[in-house]
Design an enzyme around this catalytic site. Structure first.
Site, PDB file in Angstrom:
ATOM      1  N   LYS A  94       4.907   0.156   8.522  1.00 50.73           N
ATOM      2  CA  LYS A  94       4.508   1.429   7.943  1.00 50.73           C
ATOM      3  C   LYS A  94       5.662   2.407   8.086  1.00 50.73           C
ATOM      4  CE  LYS A  94       0.728   4.833   7.992  1.00 50.73           C
ATOM      5  NZ  LYS A  94      -0.608   5.161   8.554  1.00 50.73           N
TER       6      LYS A  94
ATOM      7  N   SER B 232      -0.011   9.264   0.432  1.00 50.69           N
ATOM      8  CA  SER B 232       0.725  10.520   0.348  1.00 50.69           C
ATOM      9  C   SER B 232       1.715  10.699   1.485  1.00 50.69           C
ATOM     10  CB  SER B 232      -0.251  11.693   0.347  1.00 50.69           C
ATOM     11  OG  SER B 232      -1.026  11.677   1.531  1.00 50.69           O
TER      12      SER B 232
ATOM     13  N   ALA C 152       0.857  -1.191   0.000  1.00 46.34           N
ATOM     14  CA  ALA C 152       0.000   0.000   0.000  1.00 46.34           C
ATOM     15  C   ALA C 152       0.886   1.231   0.000  1.00 46.34           C
ATOM     16  CB  ALA C 152      -0.922   0.010   1.215  1.00 46.34           C
ATOM     17  N   SER C 153       0.419   2.272  -0.693  1.00 44.57           N
ATOM     18  CA  SER C 153       1.194   3.511  -0.774  1.00 44.57           C
ATOM     19  C   SER C 153       0.239   4.699  -0.770  1.00 44.57           C
ATOM     20  CB  SER C 153       2.038   3.518  -2.054  1.00 44.57           C
ATOM     21  OG  SER C 153       2.754   4.724  -2.170  1.00 44.57           O
TER      22      SER C 153
ATOM     23  N   ALA D 164       2.785   7.890   3.762  1.00 44.66           N
ATOM     24  CA  ALA D 164       3.585   6.706   4.095  1.00 44.66           C
ATOM     25  C   ALA D 164       3.249   5.557   3.155  1.00 44.66           C
ATOM     26  CB  ALA D 164       3.322   6.297   5.546  1.00 44.66           C
ATOM     27  N   GLN D 165       4.031   4.476   3.255  1.00 40.64           N
ATOM     28  CA  GLN D 165       3.704   3.247   2.548  1.00 40.64           C
ATOM     29  C   GLN D 165       3.971   2.066   3.467  1.00 40.64           C
ATOM     30  OE1 GLN D 165       6.215   3.739  -0.906  1.00 40.64           O
ATOM     31  NE2 GLN D 165       7.676   2.214  -0.214  1.00 40.64           N
ATOM     32  N   VAL D 166       3.420   0.884   3.097  1.00 41.97           N
ATOM     33  CA  VAL D 166       3.441  -0.282   3.971  1.00 41.97           C
ATOM     34  C   VAL D 166       4.118  -1.447   3.262  1.00 41.97           C
ATOM     35  CG1 VAL D 166       2.038  -1.933   5.261  1.00 41.97           C
ATOM     36  CG2 VAL D 166       1.328   0.469   5.116  1.00 41.97           C
TER      37      VAL D 166
ATOM     38  N   ASP E 167     -11.560   7.528  10.423  1.00 41.12           N
ATOM     39  CA  ASP E 167     -11.245   7.398   8.997  1.00 41.12           C
ATOM     40  C   ASP E 167     -11.721   6.034   8.508  1.00 41.12           C
ATOM     41  OD1 ASP E 167     -10.285   8.327   6.592  1.00 41.12           O
ATOM     42  OD2 ASP E 167      -8.212   7.739   6.950  1.00 41.12           O
TER      43      ASP E 167
END
Length: 501
Positions: A137, A119, A116-117, A121-123, A272
């Protein structure tokens, strides 16, 4: 110079998408953009063109339906924060710097390509040395500086809007930008997000409805967060869930209960809850449970907020609009001189049409818009602490429509709220309050004689002595059995409390 170049690009993008249409009195120039696209769509596309920080700003802005026309708010709610990932080697360096060790010393397996990416962070997925699966993360390199630059520009633009646009002050653009900056500050500190995840997991530790990943605290830092890997089917994939044997109507009802449990029991809720952040477990030991992900934005409510909301919800469910109006007046959310009967009539006109309908026939976006219009008519300001809750309720609406359009939200939520209010106001609530206050009174009661003596000694101006003397004179004059009885009762209660504590 860099700021001027960035500002010039923002202005160019705004003109290309015809955003100057939003400025009253500014003539529209057809050379820049065709007006065949709706204004909300043009605004959304402009934010997507400007980059991830502006996309994030649009997402936050979409929650302020008290400030935006409905068509724009609906369009901004479609923003998807899908950003190309940054290079894997950079991710490795950031992770190793954050955990203070080499990847190979901590993980048996590390997947170079992110799953997952976004704005911020990415995982990446990995396997710890003890065989447990983990998700890592990591913040984007240099994201803090990029955020600071764009925030400075947004603050400048908000100030200009407030000064130059006649209606700018009412829309509170600087307050909106400050709210956005607060959310970003939370998301840029992964230790804070890890703490949020840990708290939510503790709140639902024995829950049959919700799973929250365990945080590996020894591998977390401000820029890196390592947690348990969670498996499940994205909640948006209804067909797959049905094929796996998930009871969809029961899942929809459970979602409502989870939401209300977070809000009213804990005063701490996931703010969220869009479909990308929710899975449904199909594992045997946790079959049908919700799985929460991404804890960067969490909302909190005080006890006063929770009680106010619960009373209003119950009043809405019972169509007691007089009680709703009076509660707003008692809370000071509308001016003291407001006529209760007029406010009650306005609320009835907004809410009465939505009752006794399935969810597919109720549009909370429109309902909220009409409520905000009514609020402005009576000079009521939307409370800042409830903005995230509004966003959460809209997310719940979207999930409910995807899962079970026939879900009756009123019938599902009302029994829960009635039970919660009974626990808060009934004898259980009294016992819980006594248990919570017991340590305080246990410490205070032995000190009462000394505190009273000190108060009398320091009462140099004499008002306290005068009050006590007047009470004594009145007691002497009346000197009847009722006065004596009350004194005895008060003393007995104090002594009983001391003995019990």
């Amino acid at each position: 110079m860099a700021r001027l170049v960035r500002l010039a690009r923002i202005l160019a993008v705004g003109l290309r998408f015809g955003l100057h249409e939003f400025i009253p009195g500014f003539s529209y120039n057809r050379l820049f953009v065709s007006r065949t696209k709706p204004r909300g769509q043009r605004l959304r596309e402009a934010l997507e063109t400007l980059g991830p920080i502006f996309v994030k700003f649009g997402q936050v802005l979409s929650t302020r339906r008290d400030l935006l026309p409905l068509d724009i708010a609906d369009e901004l709610a479609k923003l998807q924060d899908q950003v190309p990932p940054f290079p894997s080697e950079e991710a490795r360096r950031e992770i190793e710097k954050g955990i203070g060790r080499k990847i190979e010393d901590v993980f048996d397996n590390f997947q170079r390509e992110p799953v997952a990416s976004a704005s911020i962070a990415q995982v990446h997925l990995a396997v710890l040395k003890d065989g447990r699966e983990a998700a890592i993360k990591v913040l984007r390199p240099g994201v803090e500086a990029a955020v600071a630059k764009d925030l400075a520009l947004l603050e400048t633009a908000a100030g200009l809007v407030e000064r130059l646009w006649p209606d700018g002050r009412r829309l509170k653009p600087r307050q909106v930008v400050a709210e956005f900056a607060h959310h970003l500050d939370d998301e840029l500190d992964l230790m804070r997000e890890a703490a949020y995840a840990s708290q939510l997991r503790r709140n639902f530790e024995r829950s049959a409805l919700l799973l929250v990943p365990q945080v590996h605290w020894d591998l977390c830092s401000r820029r890196v967060m390592v947690m348990e890997r969670m498996r499940g089917v994205p909640i948006s994939q209804r067909k797959t869930l049905e094929e796996r044997g998930i009871d969809i109507p029961a899942l929809a009802r459970a979602g409502v209960e989870i939401c209300f449990t977070q809000v009213f029991r804990d005063g701490f809720f996931h703010a969220d809850m869009h479909p990308g952040n929710i899975l449904v477990s199909t594992e045997a030991e946790s079959f049908g449970k919700y799985v929460a992900l991404d804890f960067g934005i969490m909302g909190t409510l005080t006890e006063a907020d929770k009680n106010y909301l619960a009373q209003n919800f119950l009043a809405f469910f019972n169509r007691d609009y007089r009680r709703v109006a009076q509660a707003h007046l008692d809370a000071g959310w509308v001016p003291a001189g407001t006529r209760v009967d007029e406010f009650e009539t306005a609320i009835r006109a907004v809410c009465e049409p939505v009752f006794a309908r399935p969810l597919k026939e109720i549009y909370f976006g429109r309902l909220l818009l009409r409520l905000f219009q009514t609020a402005r008519r009576f000079n009521m300001e939307v409370q800042p602490q409830l903005v995230l809750l509004q966003k959460t309720l809209l997310n719940i609406e979207g999930l409910g429509r995807e899962l079970d359009p026939d879900l009756d939200l009123w019938r599902t939520a009302k029994p829960y709220l009635e039970r919660w209010m009974s626990e808060q106001v009934g004898w259980r609530g009294v016992l819980r309050s006594l248990a919570q206050e017991a340590p305080y009174w246990a410490a205070m009661l032995p000190q009462l004689p000394r505190l009273v003596h000190r108060a009398l000694s320091e009462d140099r101006t004499g008002p306290l002595r005068e009050v006590l003397q007047r009470l004594a004179d009145e007691s002497e004059r009346r000197n009847d059995m009722l006065s004596a009885f009350l004194v005895v009762v008060v003393i007995a209660l104090i002594l009983a409390a001391v003995v019990i504590l």
